[in-house]
Design a protein around this motif. Structure first.
Motif, PDB file in Angstrom:
ATOM      1  N   LYS A 337       1.339  -1.239  -0.289  1.00  0.00           N
ATOM      2  CA  LYS A 337       0.247  -0.393  -0.100  1.00  0.00           C
ATOM      3  C   LYS A 337       0.964   1.560   0.041  1.00  0.00           C
ATOM      4  O   LYS A 337       0.460   1.995  -0.513  1.00  0.00           O
ATOM      5  CB  LYS A 337      -0.636  -0.104   0.931  1.00  0.00           C
ATOM      6  N   GLU A 338       1.648   1.309   0.295  1.00  0.00           N
ATOM      7  CA  GLU A 338       3.284   2.349   1.031  1.00  0.00           C
ATOM      8  C   GLU A 338       2.888   2.720  -0.225  1.00  0.00           C
ATOM      9  O   GLU A 338       2.978   4.068  -1.164  1.00  0.00           O
ATOM     10  CB  GLU A 338       3.779   2.407   1.777  1.00  0.00           C
ATOM     11  N   THR A 341       0.675   4.010  -2.923  1.00  0.00           N
ATOM     12  CA  THR A 341       0.377   5.815  -2.349  1.00  0.00           C
ATOM     13  C   THR A 341       0.745   6.249  -3.089  1.00  0.00           C
ATOM     14  O   THR A 341       1.047   7.363  -4.084  1.00  0.00           O
ATOM     15  CB  THR A 341       0.019   5.781  -1.149  1.00  0.00           C
TER      16      THR A 341
END
Length: 534
Positions: A337-338, A341
């Motif tokens: 997810k990092e 993003t």
């Protein structure tokens, strides 16, 4: 294309130069022709004056020598002098160039002529009258039966006539020899009257100076009041006085025209001003055409630069978005997810950048069409400035630079469009950041001055020359052009900023010095309540 325009400009300049040279040559030729006509008319006039002075003296002397000198004889003498004057004009028509050099004319137009002796026979005459001579006619009978007899008789009569003519001239010369004083033979009023009459008859009605010059000692007599002695002595307009005297006289009638040049130019009429007017029109037309061609050439170069820069500006974010998209759809990245993003923010940032560039291009197109519409309303420009300062501080901090804001204004209210104000301030701060070398140091100052809000944006970049400062607000103009993309942009930011400031009824100026940086100064009218806006 560039070479064709250059060839066209050179051809136009050569053609224009040729037309101007030929026109000036033609005008100069026309002036010379008119000047020569003027010279010929003046020489004819003064020759007539000197001839009439000689005739006047003869008319006075002959009655004293021949008491019975009657009107028929007077008419004959008048006709004789008229024929001699005609021959004199013909002589001077071929000798004007000689007269201009003050050379003596060897041929005397006043020498007696056989045709002058054809005097009409009166019914009777006394011994004191000038006796006439007639040539014998061919008669029938034994008298003058052959042409040879008539020719012999004619030769004898002509010989007697020539001898008689010489005797008459000797009598006049003997009479005049007792009155050789030029002051007794001439009258200034008569000279002035004859000169005025002869010149007026030839359409020459301009002021002149005249005198009688002694060619031996170059003294001047009978000179006009206020006459220029040096000009009269050097004048090309001279005519010998008393050319029939057996004893040559050194006196010449000389005349000078102070306003000759103006009279000659004026006599050409509308030809001279008309020629210069049309020449001026041709020069202006060709100059405007050349200016337009060079401007089109410059616009073509700027258009090519703009296309190259736009291609580069769009290519970079498109490539970045493409790489980020490929990374997002990678199965190894989808669970992180990092990273997802970070790549999503990268796409958003590049998309925002592309949108800003597109908006700049659209704004340029709107300005070209004259359809630049603003939503005018009072707003607090101080808040917009602070918001932009915070946004750019992060970028400048990444480059280890500083962005300083010094707010000294008490009133930040202006009447305009807030969105366009933020765009123009964004362009100025973006330029200051882009053109700053190494760690940028940017100073923003705001203060009030004479009911205006003044905003200064100062950088310490490479600066601009005076020539560059004149073009800084031109559309598509960039300090770095062509395919050199060391500094990004389309060359539209400052032209857009100027258009917005002008729409706000304000001004924008630049002060810059090479290698020391630039300062952009914006002046906007303050919005004061209960006072009308511009």
């Amino acid at each position: 294309m560039k070479q064709k325009i250059t060839i066209a400009v050179i051809a136009m300049i050569i053609s224009l130069s040729g037309i101007i040279v030929l026109q000036l040559y033609w005008i100069n030729g026309a002036i010379k022709v008119r000047s020569n006509q003027f010279d010929g008319q003046v020489l004819d006039a003064i020759n007539d004056v000197t001839g009439k002075i000689q005739l006047r003296e003869a008319m006075i002397i002959l009655p004293k020598i021949f008491p019975d000198f009657d009107s028929s004889q007077r008419q004959h003498v008048d006709s004789v002098y008229s024929r001699r004057l005609a021959r004199r004009h013909l002589h001077h028509a071929y000798s004007i160039h000689i007269a201009k050099k003050y050379k003596h004319i060897d041929e005397n137009p006043f020498v007696s002529d056989q045709s002058d002796l054809n005097i009409h026979k009166p019914q009777s005459y006394s011994k004191h009258m000038i006796p006439p001579f007639e040539l014998p006619e061919k008669m029938s009978g034994n008298s003058y039966q052959t042409d040879s007899d008539m020719a012999d008789s004619a030769r004898r009569l002509i010989s007697k006539a020539n001898a008689y003519g010489r005797a008459i001239h000797r009598m006049i010369a003997n009479y005049v020899s007792a009155n050789l004083d030029i002051h007794k033979r001439l009258d200034k009023n008569v000279i002035d009257s004859l000169l005025h009459s002869e010149l007026h008859h030839r359409g020459i009605d301009i002021p002149y100076q005249s005198a009688v010059m002694n060619m031996q000692n170059r003294n001047l007599d009978f000179m006009s009041a206020g006459g220029d002695t040096a000009k009269l002595r050097c004048s090309v307009y001279k005519s010998e006085l008393f050319p029939e005297d057996y004893q040559p006289q050194p006196y010449y009638l000389t005349i000078f025209f102070p306003g000759k040049q103006f009279f000659v130019l004026k006599s050409i009429g509308l030809i001279l001003p008309g020629s210069f007017l049309f020449m001026l029109i041709i020069i202006i037309s060709c100059g405007f055409t050349i200016y337009t061609l060079l401007k089109q050439k410059k616009l073509s170069e700027m258009k090519n630069d703009f296309i190259n820069n736009m291609t580069h500006e769009f290519k970079t974010p498109i490539a970045t978005i493409s790489l980020a998209t490929d990374a997002i759809i990678d199965p190894r990245i989808m669970d992180d997810k990092e990273k997802l993003t970070r790549y999503a923010l990268m796409i958003k940032e590049e998309n925002t950048r592309m949108n800003l560039q597109v908006q700049n291009v659209l704004n340029a197109a709107i300005m070209d069409k004259g359809d630049f519409k603003l939503k005018l309303a009072p707003f607090n420009s101080g808040k917009s400035i602070e918001k932009l300062i915070e946004r750019f501080r992060l970028q400048i901090a990444d480059r280890k630079g500083r962005l300083n804001l010094r707010s000294e204004a008490e009133n930040f209210m202006v009447f305009g469009d807030e969105i366009h104000f933020e765009n123009l301030m964004n362009n100025l701060l973006d330029n200051a950041c882009k053109y700053s070398i190494d760690a940028p140091v940017i100073n923003v100052k705001a203060y009030n001055e004479d009911k205006n809000l003044v905003i200064e944006v100062e950088d310490h970049g490479p600066g601009m020359s005076r020539e560059t400062q004149k073009k800084a607000f031109d559309k598509f103009y960039r300090l770095s052009t062509g395919n050199l993309h060391d500094i990004k942009g389309f060359g539209l930011g400052l032209s857009y900023a100027k258009a917005v400031v002008t729409a706000f009824h304000g001004t924008i100026d630049v002060m810059s010095e090479l290698k020391k940086g630039s300062t952009f100064i914006i002046r906007l009218p303050l919005h004061i309540e209960n006072e009308p806006n511009l």
